[in-house]
Enzyme design. Sequence first.
Site, PDB file in Angstrom:
ATOM      1  CG  LEU A  60      -2.072   1.124   1.322  1.00 11.47           C
ATOM      2  CD1 LEU A  60      -3.080   0.905   0.041  1.00 11.47           C
ATOM      3  CD2 LEU A  60      -2.642   1.244   2.703  1.00 11.47           C
ATOM      4  CG  ASP A  61      -0.208   4.427   0.753  1.00 15.69           C
ATOM      5  OD1 ASP A  61      -1.245   4.621  -0.242  1.00 15.69           O
ATOM      6  OD2 ASP A  61      -0.542   4.712   1.991  1.00 15.69           O
ATOM      7  CD  GLU A  62       6.392   1.707   0.647  1.00 16.96           C
ATOM      8  OE1 GLU A  62       7.340   1.790  -0.180  1.00 16.96           O
ATOM      9  OE2 GLU A  62       6.080   2.464   1.728  1.00 16.96           O
TER      10      GLU A  62
END
Lengths: 288, 288, 288, 288
Positions: free
Chosen positions: B231-233
């Site tokens: 996530l968000d990476e």
Amino acid sequence: MELNAEDEIILLLSCPDRPGLVSRITGFICDRGGNILNLNEHVDTGDKTFFIRIAWSIESSPLSLDELERAFMPLALELGAAWKIRESGKKTRMAIFVSKYDHCLQEILWRHSMGEFAIDIALIVSNHPDLKPLADHYGIDYHLFETDRKSKADVERDELALLEQYGIDTVVLARYMQILSPHFVERYPSRIINIHHSFLPAFVGGNPYRQAYERGVKIIGATSHYVTEDLDEGPIIEQDIIRITHKDRLADLIRKGRDLERMVLARAIRFHAEHRILVNGKKTVVFE
Amino acid sequence: MELNAEDEIILLLSCPDRPGLVSRITGFICDRGGNILNLNEHVDTGDKTFFIRIAWSIESSPLSLDELERAFMPLALELGAAWKIRESGKKTRMAIFVSKYDHCLQEILWRHSMGEFAIDIALIVSNHPDLKPLADHYGIDYHLFETDRKSKADVERDELALLEQYGIDTVVLARYMQILSPHFVERYPSRIINIHHSFLPAFVGGNPYRQAYERGVKIIGATSHYVTEDLDEGPIIEQDIIRITHKDRLADLIRKGRDLERMVLARAIRFHAEHRILVNGKKTVVFE
Amino acid sequence: MELNAEDEIILLLSCPDRPGLVSRITGFICDRGGNILNLNEHVDTGDKTFFIRIAWSIESSPLSLDELERAFMPLALELGAAWKIRESGKKTRMAIFVSKYDHCLQEILWRHSMGEFAIDIALIVSNHPDLKPLADHYGIDYHLFETDRKSKADVERDELALLEQYGIDTVVLARYMQILSPHFVERYPSRIINIHHSFLPAFVGGNPYRQAYERGVKIIGATSHYVTEDLDEGPIIEQDIIRITHKDRLADLIRKGRDLERMVLARAIRFHAEHRILVNGKKTVVFE
Amino acid sequence: MELNAEDEIILLLSCPDRPGLVSRITGFICDRGGNILNLNEHVDTGDKTFFIRIAWSIESSPLSLDELERAFMPLALELGAAWKIRESGKKTRMAIFVSKYDHCLQEILWRHSMGEFAIDIALIVSNHPDLKPLADHYGIDYHLFETDRKSKADVERDELALLEQYGIDTVVLARYMQILSPHFVERYPSRIINIHHSFLPAFVGGNPYRQAYERGVKIIGATSHYVTEDLDEGPIIEQDIIRITHKDRLADLIRKGRDLERMVLARAIRFHAEHRILVNGKKTVVFE
């Protein structure tokens, strides 16, 4: 000592919010012959705190700064205020701490020579001899503390004594590559300005340009903040950014970032020197 | 099917770097009557990887796209390349996933109506009925998957079937407030575009504007990235920022941030639709 | 003289557009053992002109730069090209012209000392003695031409002789407060870089900050351009801006503008020094 | 009519500067039970003019807005002030003038639907029928004045009558492609807001994107200003810019510029609607 007629008097104050604050404070100034040149106020509606900065001139004042402070004391007490009154003519005495990088120091000294900062740069402190020639060029005392010869605690004790001796009010860490101890930091609350070479809170700690490069961000930043016990967690004064692309290698990030660091730190120093900053917990109010 | 004479052909390719790549690839195009309109290349000198995007026109081509791909295959194999060839005239089919916020969807649909995007918006998927009127206004199918009625796995299975049925190539998460499972994500590698309402990697996770407000940053940002399992990476496609001050309350951050989100997501969609993005591990090469 | 194996060779070329240009030019390089590191091209579709910049390395080259140029000549003639080939290792020799303001000179000399520019600063020319100490600090020859003692034509003749003597390739006007004659300008076509302290074409001529202040703009800018016979009309290389508000007095515009001027001129010098600029009539193609 | 307890009262005032202004004005508010929420002041030290905006709340007020204005009159007269007092709850009634371009209208209507503007959009006026569906979608009256059927003077007379009838306070020209007559303009002094698609004062008049393209600037802008008799010369409210490169064709400038126009006009409308703008000759004071 009487106030200089050409100077501005500056009040910075914060207190719990309540009705009538602006009127009472400006009334106090007005009653003592002050002509308000600039007034900024802010209310943090979350925790109901009031912040104000007022700059005024005095054509003829029978009061010294001390007398003015004494006269203001009862009102300040009543309001439960944190406050200070300063004269624009009395420059903040600063010490600059550096290591080996010259760009921030160069920028500060040059801007100072242009008259951009209302400060006295009394002293440069370093753990390396590299930037002494630059200090000499501008005629500023340079004190070298070689950190491998003494314990860190001993070095800091000597540094603090030196700051005392030079009457230093504010310390600027201009890419100083040492971490100050909590003991040192608490001696200069909201009076140590650091420049961190990232867009905080992204990339805290070491090598932020490398971190940014490896994460593949499209924008890099720099952040100037007051130093607190928590590394890279102090109240942020100023930030700025610059675009990068896949074409920029790590060396390009460092080169572009240098420009950011210089500019952001310079703006933070100016805001601080002109008494434009009030700390609000982990945040700042900056009256530009 | 023969290639349309007015279209551009676009090659996106990455492979280990070695001498002569540009010459060999452009030679291939030239030998087949291609007139190169635009060429961008990049070498990641760290891991010695070569990236190229070439757009060319063909005045008279005896080759179909399939034949062109077959003709290019031997060279691609020799180079160990990841590659694709696309026609500008063949629009990317996209599905937009939304929840309740309308600003990103509004922006995408309006830009699409202006002809800014080389895409077909075939489908809007949502876990809420709120934005159906907007979809109707633009005449686009709107499929509601109420997530409380079925297990998440079941919903995703139905969504994937629908995407299949609509021939969707790329999914855009336009402030979609659900997290996709790894199973879903791996079906669309580098083909799910998200907008995160912070300057990543600052403020990952939920409520980034509140996080930013509480940290007291002086700049907020938005980030568009490809979705990966982490996530968000995922690889960042585009970012932008806007200044805030102590005067901005949380609601102001949200308001200012909406404008950022719209603009950043729109740019990411355009880059993707015009085949301008190559993924390089956790990073992107964006040939603007 | 043989080419240094660590250097890059750079070709800058423009010619009428036609099919196969990239392939033929890259083929030429490839056939002579060149490994292309960077390629940028652009087609002005309006007047159908092709622009390219290629940088390549040569691991083992039997050719000198002269031989390379001779080998390229037939192709260049066939294409009707304007072109040059340069070695990155052979630094552009520059002269800096200044008057009294130090900020641009300071910035250039500091960046040069950091290794940011691939140039030799051979000479500083001024109509005032003020900046000689700065030149001395960096160990660069400083020639004073007092313009009130001789006719302008005589001064320029002496300056041109001096530039000749120092082997100067490019002249940088770093806030030089004199206007060069057409005779001088035509001696250095697209090789005189000026910084104008406004966002051209707004506020041409004298006192642009005062003009901006009086017009009440909300943004000020700076523009670096090549000097042509028409004052402030030369091809623009780079521009940047900064926000101002009603609070900014004229002195603040000048202060903020200084930072812009420094940054914009520095970027223009870097682009020029790295052979990234092609002139296209009144415009430039800058391959960043 | 009594004031609504939840509303803010806003004073906008300018007058010749003299000592004690802030104190006397804030004292007036304080004496009537006002709690100052926001105060901005500015002194133009050139022509010694004082500008102030104060927003305050009233928990219990025996005064109506009319009574408040009457009570303030004597002080205003003494100060020689231009001033107005407004309630935040009483929305500014606006008419939007459009031609064929929809992007600015779309943006205004969408933001209005989000509650971003403290305005009533009472009326849309156009010389073309194209944007009527958009007006209908948001349920706003749309009046078409076909300019080829009547003289311009007649059309404007009818438009002015319509504005009168709708009780319009402020006119927004959202890419309205007609020039208003001086007669029309003087009826709405500092109450007609225009968006010009260039960075004024660069590229006045027609086709600014083409002018910018042909000049080869590296940055384009948009400017929102009050309309005066002198075309493109009115006081500037807000400006913004975006970078372009040689790769951007005229169509790209138009596309990028659309985003600027929307954003800049929206900010200008918000400042105006929140009574944040004071006109200072050819300039504005904008208390953001």
